[in-house]
Design an enzyme around this catalytic site. Sequence first.
Site, PDB file in Angstrom:
ATOM      1  N   HIS A 155       6.696  -7.918   8.795  1.00  0.00           N
ATOM      2  CA  HIS A 155       5.590  -8.759   8.418  1.00  0.00           C
ATOM      3  C   HIS A 155       6.071  -9.775   7.337  1.00  0.00           C
ATOM      4  O   HIS A 155       5.687  -9.658   5.919  1.00  0.00           O
ATOM      5  CB  HIS A 155       4.544  -7.851   7.891  1.00  0.00           C
ATOM      6  CG  HIS A 155       4.888  -6.675   6.775  1.00  0.00           C
ATOM      7  ND1 HIS A 155       5.377  -6.790   5.730  1.00  0.00           N
ATOM      8  CD2 HIS A 155       4.396  -5.568   6.666  1.00  0.00           C
ATOM      9  CE1 HIS A 155       5.418  -5.687   5.108  1.00  0.00           C
ATOM     10  NE2 HIS A 155       4.664  -4.716   5.680  1.00  0.00           N
ATOM     11  N   ALA A 194       0.790  -1.249   0.032  1.00  0.00           N
ATOM     12  CA  ALA A 194       0.039  -0.082   0.141  1.00  0.00           C
ATOM     13  C   ALA A 194       0.776   1.445   0.033  1.00  0.00           C
ATOM     14  O   ALA A 194       0.258   2.483   0.035  1.00  0.00           O
ATOM     15  CB  ALA A 194      -1.131   0.156   1.141  1.00  0.00           C
ATOM     16  N   HIS A 195       2.044   1.199  -0.137  1.00  0.00           N
ATOM     17  CA  HIS A 195       3.018   2.224  -0.167  1.00  0.00           C
ATOM     18  C   HIS A 195       3.085   2.978  -1.417  1.00  0.00           C
ATOM     19  O   HIS A 195       2.670   2.368  -2.448  1.00  0.00           O
ATOM     20  CB  HIS A 195       4.462   1.872   0.113  1.00  0.00           C
ATOM     21  CG  HIS A 195       4.481   1.400   1.601  1.00  0.00           C
ATOM     22  ND1 HIS A 195       5.448   2.157   2.586  1.00  0.00           N
ATOM     23  CD2 HIS A 195       4.012   0.428   2.099  1.00  0.00           C
ATOM     24  CE1 HIS A 195       5.496   1.671   3.677  1.00  0.00           C
ATOM     25  NE2 HIS A 195       4.745   0.490   3.667  1.00  0.00           N
ATOM     26  N   ALA A 245       4.324  -8.938   1.149  1.00  0.00           N
ATOM     27  CA  ALA A 245       4.977  -7.823   0.317  1.00  0.00           C
ATOM     28  C   ALA A 245       6.486  -8.050   0.495  1.00  0.00           C
ATOM     29  O   ALA A 245       7.344  -7.292   0.447  1.00  0.00           O
ATOM     30  CB  ALA A 245       4.912  -6.429   1.048  1.00  0.00           C
ATOM     31  N   ASP A 250      -3.381 -10.918  12.799  1.00  0.00           N
ATOM     32  CA  ASP A 250      -4.733 -10.544  12.798  1.00  0.00           C
ATOM     33  C   ASP A 250      -5.386 -11.639  12.162  1.00  0.00           C
ATOM     34  O   ASP A 250      -6.726 -11.496  12.283  1.00  0.00           O
ATOM     35  CB  ASP A 250      -4.933  -9.222  12.014  1.00  0.00           C
ATOM     36  CG  ASP A 250      -4.612  -9.257  10.412  1.00  0.00           C
ATOM     37  OD1 ASP A 250      -3.891 -10.376  10.207  1.00  0.00           O
ATOM     38  OD2 ASP A 250      -4.729  -8.338   9.812  1.00  0.00           O
ATOM     39  N   ASP A 299       0.630  -4.326  12.505  1.00  0.00           N
ATOM     40  CA  ASP A 299       0.566  -3.426  11.516  1.00  0.00           C
ATOM     41  C   ASP A 299      -0.464  -2.796  11.466  1.00  0.00           C
ATOM     42  O   ASP A 299      -1.307  -2.310  10.350  1.00  0.00           O
ATOM     43  CB  ASP A 299       0.671  -4.143  10.370  1.00  0.00           C
ATOM     44  CG  ASP A 299       1.291  -3.394   8.899  1.00  0.00           C
ATOM     45  OD1 ASP A 299       1.495  -2.313   9.279  1.00  0.00           O
ATOM     46  OD2 ASP A 299       1.086  -3.758   7.718  1.00  0.00           O
TER      47      ASP A 299
END
Length: 385
Positions: free
Chosen positions: A217, A139-140, A221, A249, A274
């Site tokens: 993470h 999402a960067h 990614a 999560d 995150d």
Amino acid sequence: MRLRAARALIAGAFVGPVVIDVAGGRIARIRPATGEEPVDHDLTDGVLSAGMLDLQVNGSFGVDVAAADEAGWRTLLTGLARHGVTGVEPTVITAPLPDTVDALERIGRARDVFSDEPVARVLGAHLEGPFLSPARKGAHRAEHMLAPESAHLDALLARPAARAALRTVTLAPELPGALDAIRRLSGEGYVVAVGHSDATAAEVHAAGDAGATMTTHVFNAQRPLKPREPGVPGAVLTDDRFFVGTIIDGRHLDPSVVSLVLATAGRRTVGVTDAIVTAGLDAGTWLDFGGEPVANDPHGLGRRPDGTIAGAGIVLDEGVRRMIAAGLDAAAVLSACTENAARSLGRTDIGHVAEGAVADLVHWDAAWHPSQVWIAGRALSPVAR
């Protein structure tokens, strides 16, 4: 203050009953309980653990750490503490470098302002970008990504307040100049994590040779694990020099994959969220994160309008509950969020129920909700359910 706990997480295992004496905000003594001791708190059920440390928090409760003011920091740090998170690495994602430096300085000010208050401790900033691979951007925003060359590191570290606030840097070790950057950063005492990376296993091991010790993470990614190219996950899971940051999560990784990480990395596993600005909010609440909209889906996963995962919409205690409900070992999950996280930062004074450690403690009820939280021995009100 004196507590008696039927069970406590100590050195990675549940033991008890124990009596814990707290003096001057630290654990002064731990000994087996006889049941006859006068105590201030008699925890006859549930589990006592150290406070959790979340090393990847971009925001929560409507607060983005990159832009938070003092009121926002109070909301964030108080909210996290009430959920049993007593230490946090505020995480800044990819942005123009001057904006990143400004954000680091704000995190440093927050650490100082709230250092004596009974809220989550700011452990230093986690810089997740701009030294990332556009091929694994998640999402960067790729237009703000940079190679970790000397000039960019000089600009990042030029201002003393920003330099002092920084604790962890995530970067892609295959980028030009990355190995020299890892040597420089680790030599100056920063934790260097491999993440948002298209590195081969050989390139990850080279990063370990240069001083990298953390993973951001795992499985998300990054170049994936394949039969003849282990990629980033295969490299860090089998290289004992790396702690393995793992989102718990239940959505970024299936719980069975988290179980695999625990079985392979063991006490090198570090549970994180995150979490992003929408964590702790209702689904469908749209907010800005990294210059683009984001909202939680019905499962507590932060997504961009196009469905791209942007981060977690939960707080770490919910991750603990989800993993335990999925059948993972409770002691291993809690250790990943406390003792292992502390060791990844080289800390023994937090994240541990041990003599001499700061008395940041959480009492978990039978359903794995925090029923009482103490910061340096000071009691907080838990989250109402």
